[in-house]
Design a protein around this motif. Structure first.
Motif, PDB file in Angstrom:
ATOM      1  N   VAL A  41     -28.581 -27.426  22.002  1.00  0.00           N
ATOM      2  CA  VAL A  41     -28.230 -27.227  23.418  1.00  0.00           C
ATOM      3  C   VAL A  41     -29.448 -26.768  24.207  1.00  0.00           C
ATOM      4  CG1 VAL A  41     -26.847 -25.856  25.017  1.00  0.00           C
ATOM      5  CG2 VAL A  41     -25.796 -26.809  22.964  1.00  0.00           C
ATOM      6  N   ALA A  42     -30.214 -25.850  23.629  1.00  0.00           N
ATOM      7  CA  ALA A  42     -31.413 -25.363  24.328  1.00  0.00           C
ATOM      8  C   ALA A  42     -32.385 -26.503  24.592  1.00  0.00           C
ATOM      9  CB  ALA A  42     -32.084 -24.267  23.502  1.00  0.00           C
ATOM     10  N   LEU A  43     -32.576 -27.376  23.614  1.00  0.00           N
ATOM     11  CA  LEU A  43     -33.473 -28.524  23.798  1.00  0.00           C
ATOM     12  C   LEU A  43     -32.954 -29.471  24.873  1.00  0.00           C
ATOM     13  CD1 LEU A  43     -34.369 -29.243  20.076  1.00  0.00           C
ATOM     14  CD2 LEU A  43     -36.020 -28.760  21.901  1.00  0.00           C
ATOM     15  N   LYS A  44     -31.648 -29.704  24.877  1.00  0.00           N
ATOM     16  CA  LYS A  44     -31.052 -30.585  25.884  1.00  0.00           C
ATOM     17  C   LYS A  44     -31.267 -30.017  27.284  1.00  0.00           C
ATOM     18  CE  LYS A  44     -28.659 -34.056  27.434  1.00  0.00           C
ATOM     19  NZ  LYS A  44     -29.227 -35.408  27.431  1.00  0.00           N
ATOM     20  N   ARG A  45     -31.099 -28.723  27.437  1.00  0.00           N
ATOM     21  CA  ARG A  45     -31.279 -28.104  28.754  1.00  0.00           C
ATOM     22  C   ARG A  45     -32.749 -28.033  29.170  1.00  0.00           C
ATOM     23  NH1 ARG A  45     -26.562 -23.370  28.763  1.00  0.00           N
ATOM     24  NH2 ARG A  45     -24.844 -24.819  28.299  1.00  0.00           N
ATOM     25  N   LEU A  46     -33.637 -28.191  28.193  1.00  0.00           N
ATOM     26  CA  LEU A  46     -35.064 -28.288  28.516  1.00  0.00           C
ATOM     27  C   LEU A  46     -35.456 -29.720  28.884  1.00  0.00           C
ATOM     28  CD1 LEU A  46     -36.616 -25.991  25.752  1.00  0.00           C
ATOM     29  CD2 LEU A  46     -36.520 -25.526  28.214  1.00  0.00           C
ATOM     30  N   GLY A  47     -34.477 -30.620  28.843  1.00  0.00           N
ATOM     31  CA  GLY A  47     -34.731 -32.003  29.265  1.00  0.00           C
ATOM     32  C   GLY A  47     -34.952 -32.982  28.146  1.00  0.00           C
ATOM     33  N   ARG A  48     -34.760 -32.550  26.900  1.00  0.00           N
ATOM     34  CA  ARG A  48     -34.951 -33.435  25.762  1.00  0.00           C
ATOM     35  C   ARG A  48     -33.674 -34.200  25.423  1.00  0.00           C
ATOM     36  NH1 ARG A  48     -40.331 -34.250  24.773  1.00  0.00           N
ATOM     37  NH2 ARG A  48     -41.446 -32.303  25.200  1.00  0.00           N
ATOM     38  N   GLU A  49     -33.836 -35.386  24.852  1.00  0.00           N
ATOM     39  CA  GLU A  49     -32.699 -36.134  24.331  1.00  0.00           C
ATOM     40  C   GLU A  49     -32.443 -35.664  22.901  1.00  0.00           C
ATOM     41  OE1 GLU A  49     -30.632 -38.305  25.938  1.00  0.00           O
ATOM     42  OE2 GLU A  49     -31.725 -37.445  27.630  1.00  0.00           O
TER      43      GLU A  49
END
Length: 315
Positions: A41-49
């Motif tokens: 989730v943290a990676l997704k919110r940083l803009g990562r797929e």
């Protein structure tokens, strides 16, 4: 390409009685959690797929977790659903500094029952792999995720590892430590906490950090809460201080830190210990935001929030 996060997904019941232990708590808030999901989730919110590999059951709590993952925009195509299994429940109480204490309830748990034959993926379809936490300490998920890791390493894909020690769920400490040393020697990024390090070596971070085997270009990060973190890279050890904030709940802080490392690593692979320190500073900023909020998944900030936080810090 997408980052693949692997491991357990659990339901956290977080005590609303701050400073009280579990026996004293009488009100709990339901949250989606599990270290690997927090990282995703943290990676997704940083803009990562991001895609997630794991197993859920057929119970209502598993349905809740699946919907949370979908809502976050994480690819669920690698999630196996087994109607005969159930989600793991974790009850969490926090001390005055926000440090969590966990008790797990598990009945035919889905998270550690993923088998190698249930995994259908090609590492070449992903940019990065994250492994770790207690799903690497219990069979059959241990063998499953170790095979996935080896498959990624064989094709030259970067891998990060966080042991995220949960002593009550570790079936064999000797095997866990053996796995830790072997995995650490192979992957690109090793991240663990001072408490993890103490469990493994019974020594403080400054002494124990030299005992962890890493690749020549492998990065090692040891988080120490309000003391910041230690980095070991290419034989050099460096301390990066934490940002000063008022702690509320430390659940997910280490996971958000890991996500920050992965995000910065994919932006630019470090070549010096100073590069690694910049990765750690960004990761420290994410963790500083998370510790001021309640819950793992819900506490993860957006990239804009992290950048705003950093822009307001005095160098």
């Amino acid at each position: 390409m997408k980052i693949l996060c692997t491991g357990e997904v659990v339901v956290d019941f977080i005590s609303e009685n701050k400073g009280a232990n579990l026996s004293q708590s009488d009100l709990f808030r339901k949250k989606a959690g599990g270290s690997p999901l927090n990282v995703a989730v943290a990676l997704k919110r940083l803009g990562r797929e991001v895609a997630f590999l794991g197993k859920l059951g057929g119970d209502q709590f598993s349905q809740f977790l699946f919907q949370v993952i979908k809502k976050e925009g994480i690819d669920t195509s690698q999630i196996v659903v087994d109607p005969t299994c159930k989600a793991t429940l974790a009850f969490v109480a926090r001390d005055e500094a926000g440090n969590p204490d966990f008790v797990f309830f598990r009945e035919n748990p889905a998270d550690t029952n993923l088998r190698p034959d249930e995994v259908k993926l090609d590492p070449k379809d992903f940019s990065f792999l994250h492994v770790g936490s207690y799903s690497l300490a219990v069979e059959p998920s241990r063998s499953t995720y170790l095979k996935v890791m080896e498959d990624f390493l064989k094709v030259g894909k970067p891998v990060s590892y966080d042991p995220n020690v949960r002593a009550s769920l570790i079936e064999s400490k000797d095997l866990f430590v053996k796995d830790f040393l072997e995995i650490s020697s192979k992957v690109d990024i090793v991240k663990l906490s001072d408490k993890d390090l103490e469990y493994i070596f019974q020594e403080n971070p400054e002494k124990a950090i030299g005992k962890i085997p890493t690749r020549e270009d492998g990065l090692l990060f040891v988080t120490m809460g309000e003391k910041g973190c230690l980095i070991k890279f290419k034989g050099e050890v460096k301390h990066v201080p934490a940002f000063k904030v008022k702690p509320v709940d430390a659940t997910g802080c280490g996971d958000s830190f890991t996500a920050g490392l992965i995000h910065k690593y994919l932006e630019r692979k470090p070549t010096t210990v100073e590069d690694a320190a910049e990765m750690a500073r960004f990761a420290n900023a994410i963790a500083a935001i998370v510790i001021t909020r309640i819950g793992g998944v819900d506490a993860m900030p957006t990239k804009e929030e992290v950048e705003n936080f950093l822009s307001n810090q005095i160098l």
